[in-house]
Design a protein around this motif. Structure first.
Motif, PDB file in Angstrom:
ATOM      1  N   UNK A 150       8.500 -13.245   9.025  1.00 27.51           N
ATOM      2  CA  UNK A 150       8.277 -14.392   8.136  1.00 27.51           C
ATOM      3  C   UNK A 150       7.574 -13.978   6.852  1.00 27.51           C
ATOM      4  N   UNK A 151       6.618 -13.060   6.947  1.00 27.68           N
ATOM      5  CA  UNK A 151       5.908 -12.599   5.752  1.00 27.68           C
ATOM      6  C   UNK A 151       6.855 -11.913   4.776  1.00 27.68           C
ATOM      7  N   UNK A 152       7.813 -11.178   5.299  1.00 23.77           N
ATOM      8  CA  UNK A 152       8.784 -10.519   4.431  1.00 23.77           C
ATOM      9  C   UNK A 152       9.705 -11.536   3.765  1.00 23.77           C
ATOM     10  N   UNK A 153      10.110 -12.541   4.509  1.00 20.66           N
ATOM     11  CA  UNK A 153      10.950 -13.590   3.929  1.00 20.66           C
ATOM     12  C   UNK A 153      10.209 -14.304   2.807  1.00 20.66           C
ATOM     13  N   UNK A 154       8.911 -14.586   3.031  1.00 25.03           N
ATOM     14  CA  UNK A 154       8.112 -15.275   2.010  1.00 25.03           C
ATOM     15  C   UNK A 154       7.774 -14.363   0.837  1.00 25.03           C
ATOM     16  N   UNK A 155       7.805 -13.057   1.065  1.00 22.96           N
ATOM     17  CA  UNK A 155       7.400 -12.124   0.030  1.00 22.96           C
ATOM     18  C   UNK A 155       5.900 -12.043  -0.124  1.00 22.96           C
ATOM     19  N   UNK A 156       5.159 -12.145   0.981  1.00 19.53           N
ATOM     20  CA  UNK A 156       3.696 -12.102   0.930  1.00 19.53           C
ATOM     21  C   UNK A 156       3.211 -10.814   0.274  1.00 19.53           C
ATOM     22  N   UNK A 157       2.240 -10.947  -0.611  1.00 19.04           N
ATOM     23  CA  UNK A 157       1.664  -9.783  -1.276  1.00 19.04           C
ATOM     24  C   UNK A 157       0.669  -9.090  -0.355  1.00 19.04           C
ATOM     25  N   UNK A 158       0.768  -7.759  -0.266  1.00 14.29           N
ATOM     26  CA  UNK A 158      -0.174  -6.972   0.528  1.00 14.29           C
ATOM     27  C   UNK A 158      -1.384  -6.535  -0.272  1.00 14.29           C
ATOM     28  N   UNK A 159      -1.288  -6.560  -1.599  1.00 14.47           N
ATOM     29  CA  UNK A 159      -2.337  -6.000  -2.448  1.00 14.47           C
ATOM     30  C   UNK A 159      -3.652  -6.744  -2.250  1.00 14.47           C
ATOM     31  N   UNK A 160      -4.703  -6.003  -1.950  1.00 21.59           N
ATOM     32  CA  UNK A 160      -6.019  -6.600  -1.784  1.00 21.59           C
ATOM     33  C   UNK A 160      -6.314  -7.066  -0.376  1.00 21.59           C
ATOM     34  N   UNK A 161      -5.578  -6.564   0.619  1.00 24.22           N
ATOM     35  CA  UNK A 161      -5.745  -7.056   1.985  1.00 24.22           C
ATOM     36  C   UNK A 161      -6.330  -6.030   2.945  1.00 24.22           C
ATOM     37  N   UNK A 162      -6.816  -4.897   2.465  1.00 25.88           N
ATOM     38  CA  UNK A 162      -7.434  -3.918   3.357  1.00 25.88           C
ATOM     39  C   UNK A 162      -8.779  -4.430   3.849  1.00 25.88           C
ATOM     40  N   UNK A 163      -9.013  -4.302   5.142  1.00 25.70           N
ATOM     41  CA  UNK A 163     -10.290  -4.739   5.714  1.00 25.70           C
ATOM     42  C   UNK A 163     -11.417  -3.846   5.201  1.00 25.70           C
ATOM     43  N   UNK A 164     -12.554  -4.433   4.812  1.00 24.01           N
ATOM     44  CA  UNK A 164     -13.636  -3.616   4.252  1.00 24.01           C
ATOM     45  C   UNK A 164     -14.299  -2.757   5.318  1.00 24.01           C
ATOM     46  N   UNK A 165     -14.848  -1.631   4.884  1.00 21.31           N
ATOM     47  CA  UNK A 165     -15.586  -0.757   5.792  1.00 21.31           C
ATOM     48  C   UNK A 165     -15.473   0.690   5.378  1.00 21.31           C
ATOM     49  N   UNK A 166     -16.503   1.462   5.693  1.00 20.05           N
ATOM     50  CA  UNK A 166     -16.504   2.885   5.357  1.00 20.05           C
ATOM     51  C   UNK A 166     -16.877   3.762   6.548  1.00 20.05           C
TER      52      UNK A 166
END
Length: 301
Positions: free
Chosen positions: A15-31
């Motif tokens: 479904x995300x691919x059909x909608x064209x959801x943007x991945x940019x800015x979705x990395x979970x924070x942490x080091x």
């Protein structure tokens, strides 16, 4: 949030691919990451759901929270032995690029207590990064359906570096890969694209196409870096540095400095908006929306 009726055959990544959801800015924070090899099935909640000796489990959990570390269960792709010593690791990101790792082994639950002093240790530099592929099917079916083929493909190419791992966030972007302690999230991968993407990563040429973001940056900063890579081409993990982030309501401006031969000063303007409510994971009980950062301008001085 609206209730969602169970839909047979629904896959959030499709479904995300059909909608064209943007991945940019979705990395979970942490080091900082704690990896614990667990070859049997993983509970939906990962480490917290394991049936371990209570005192040791609580000790590791407290130390991880204090260090701001994410605890992930890991196992090798494909067939694996059910018995024998298992491994654990503490991986630590440093902005200098001198990332550090400390590895140990465990057989009895009490052996995991070795993670606690490891979290207080700087660790050893110079080791290659670990390639983590989310394959946590009991958390979200898409992670198993899409993650396991990618784990196998990468495991054939880099057998000593690749581990399947428990939930890392962003199920709808499966297959997800995390390079740790580099702190780089990739998403939307398949067997072929994953090998090419990781080969480029190891050549210090990170592309925008499958990049979700860098875990030491905020979501808007991650999105700005992705926009810069899309505009000026692939670059290494430390070739760009965020120097300033300013917000004016829904508008953001991120200043980025590049190392030669890249532009020295780059300004990225972004608009923050909420996505249309939708079912974001396979097992979500309701619809939800997320903040998306859309670049409106990328310019160099």
């Amino acid at each position: 949030m609206s209730p969602v009726a169970a839909t047979p055959g629904f896959f959030c990544a499709n479904s995300a691919r059909v909608r064209g959801d943007s991945m940019a800015g979705t990395a979970s924070p942490g080091t900082v990451w704690v990896l614990i090899e667990h070859r049997a099935g993983w509970p939906p909640s990962g480490y917290e759901g394991l049936d371990l000796e209570a005192g040791t489990k609580a000790l590791v959990s407290r130390a991880a929270r204090t260090a701001g570390a994410r605890v992930l269960l890991v196992r090798r792709p494909g067939p694996r032995p059910r018995h024998g010593p298992k491994r654990w690791a503490v991986l630590r990101y440093e902005s200098s690029g001198a990332h550090r790792q400390l590895w140990g082994s465990w057989e009895q639950d009490a052996d995991l207590a070795g993670i606690v002093p490891a979290l207080a240790s700087p660790g050893d530099p110079g080791l290659p990064p670990v390639i983590l592929i989310c394959a946590h099917g009991r958390h979200d079916p898409c992670c198993a359906v899409r993650g396991r083929p990618v784990g196998r493909a990468l495991g054939e190419r880099w057998p000593d570096l690749v581990w399947e791992c428990s939930h890392v966030g962003g199920d709808r972007f499966a297959a997800n890969a995390v390079l740790a302690p580099d702190g780089v999230y990739y998403g939307g991968l398949d067997a072929e694209s994953s090998v090419a993407t990781i080969e480029s990563h190891f050549s210090d040429r990170i592309h925008a196409e499958y990049l979700r973001g860098y875990t030491d940056l905020s979501p808007v900063q991650q999105a700005a870096i992705v926009a810069v890579l899309a505009r000026f081409g692939p670059a290494g993990r430390h070739h760009y540095v965020v120097t300033e982030t300013v917000r004016d309501g829904e508008l953001w401006r991120v200043q980025i400095t590049g190392r030669p031969p890249r532009p020295a000063n780059i300004t990225v303007d972004l608009l923050a908006r909420r996505s249309v409510p939708s079912q974001l994971t396979c097992l979500a009980p309701s619809t939800g929306s997320v903040v998306v950062y859309e670049p409106t301008s990328v310019r160099s001085a």
